[in-house]
Write a protein that holds these residues in place. Sequence first.
Motif, PDB file in Angstrom:
ATOM      1  N   SER A  29      61.789  44.024  76.949  1.00 53.97           N
ATOM      2  CA  SER A  29      60.779  43.042  77.354  1.00 53.97           C
ATOM      3  C   SER A  29      59.739  42.835  76.258  1.00 53.97           C
ATOM      4  CB  SER A  29      60.104  43.459  78.665  1.00 53.97           C
ATOM      5  OG  SER A  29      59.412  44.670  78.491  1.00 53.97           O
ATOM      6  N   SER A  30      59.588  43.813  75.380  1.00 46.52           N
ATOM      7  CA  SER A  30      58.651  43.693  74.261  1.00 46.52           C
ATOM      8  C   SER A  30      59.200  42.776  73.176  1.00 46.52           C
ATOM      9  CB  SER A  30      58.390  45.075  73.653  1.00 46.52           C
ATOM     10  OG  SER A  30      59.597  45.597  73.094  1.00 46.52           O
ATOM     11  N   LEU A  74      51.990  47.057  87.196  1.00 56.12           N
ATOM     12  CA  LEU A  74      52.520  45.711  87.039  1.00 56.12           C
ATOM     13  C   LEU A  74      53.863  45.569  87.738  1.00 56.12           C
ATOM     14  CD1 LEU A  74      51.612  43.127  85.503  1.00 56.12           C
ATOM     15  CD2 LEU A  74      53.094  43.862  83.635  1.00 56.12           C
ATOM     16  N   LYS A 103      51.908  39.385  87.824  1.00 61.92           N
ATOM     17  CA  LYS A 103      51.924  38.877  86.455  1.00 61.92           C
ATOM     18  C   LYS A 103      51.137  37.575  86.358  1.00 61.92           C
ATOM     19  CE  LYS A 103      56.099  41.299  85.234  1.00 61.92           C
ATOM     20  NZ  LYS A 103      57.481  41.258  84.864  1.00 61.92           N
ATOM     21  N   GLU A 130      53.888  53.180  85.561  1.00 67.12           N
ATOM     22  CA  GLU A 130      54.809  52.419  84.724  1.00 67.12           C
ATOM     23  C   GLU A 130      56.159  53.120  84.740  1.00 67.12           C
ATOM     24  OE1 GLU A 130      56.026  49.594  83.179  1.00 67.12           O
ATOM     25  OE2 GLU A 130      54.047  49.428  82.261  1.00 67.12           O
ATOM     26  N   SER A 138      52.901  46.304  78.997  1.00 68.09           N
ATOM     27  CA  SER A 138      52.808  46.176  80.459  1.00 68.09           C
ATOM     28  C   SER A 138      51.740  47.102  81.023  1.00 68.09           C
ATOM     29  CB  SER A 138      54.159  46.497  81.115  1.00 68.09           C
ATOM     30  OG  SER A 138      55.110  45.537  80.767  1.00 68.09           O
ATOM     31  N   THR A 139      51.669  48.294  80.488  1.00 71.23           N
ATOM     32  CA  THR A 139      50.662  49.251  80.945  1.00 71.23           C
ATOM     33  C   THR A 139      49.262  48.722  80.658  1.00 71.23           C
ATOM     34  OG1 THR A 139      52.225  51.025  80.422  1.00 71.23           O
ATOM     35  CG2 THR A 139      49.938  51.668  80.816  1.00 71.23           C
ATOM     36  N   LYS A 141      48.373  45.571  80.272  1.00 73.71           N
ATOM     37  CA  LYS A 141      48.103  44.434  81.157  1.00 73.71           C
ATOM     38  C   LYS A 141      47.649  44.923  82.527  1.00 73.71           C
ATOM     39  CE  LYS A 141      51.363  41.160  79.201  1.00 73.71           C
ATOM     40  NZ  LYS A 141      52.664  40.511  79.372  1.00 73.71           N
TER      41      LYS A 141
END
Length: 188
Positions: A29-30, A74, A103, A130, A138-139, A141
């Motif tokens: 996803s990164s 998230l 999101k 996470e 994500s963390t 965010k």
Amino acid sequence: MVEPLARDRTRLLELLTERSFERRRVVLSSGKESDFYIDCKRTALLAEGHFLIGRLFLDAIRREAPTAVGAGGLTLGADPLASAVALTSYLAGQPLHAFIVRKEPKGHGTGQWIEGLSALGPGAPVAILEDVVTTGGSTLKAIERAQSEGLKVLGAFALVDRLEGGREAVEATGHRLTTLFTRKDFIP
């Protein structure tokens, strides 16, 4: 005699290795490419995996963020983790409420960013959950959104740290990252 949490940790690693870990080329996803993938939902959605994750995260949260009253992160990765912690904590007589960070804000009704916020209250101390940390995006965010909604983030907790800079990114913001496993548990 092996203590129950050590046995639980060993069993969770077995499940993650059997069900969630794959040696194959993927795009994360990164946006980074990797030669392995860990899909923790495959384990977290199993009844046994859900139970083990709940027990081990609850123990870590009680050690590292003992005043936390909630745990979440998230969507979608953190959803089963928050559920596991909430259920396990209730059964243990130490309830932590689950919350889910969207999101995007809810497109109708109240337009809220966080589901479960009303159970926590303003300024509630929480733990961010996470599944897998790579870059920490994500963390971060989830931490940022939780703080902007008035929650006090006590730390972040992940099932797996891929050891690709995520810990450093999270800790650079002043938040501790506690993980149950790292890449080294899967690829020695």
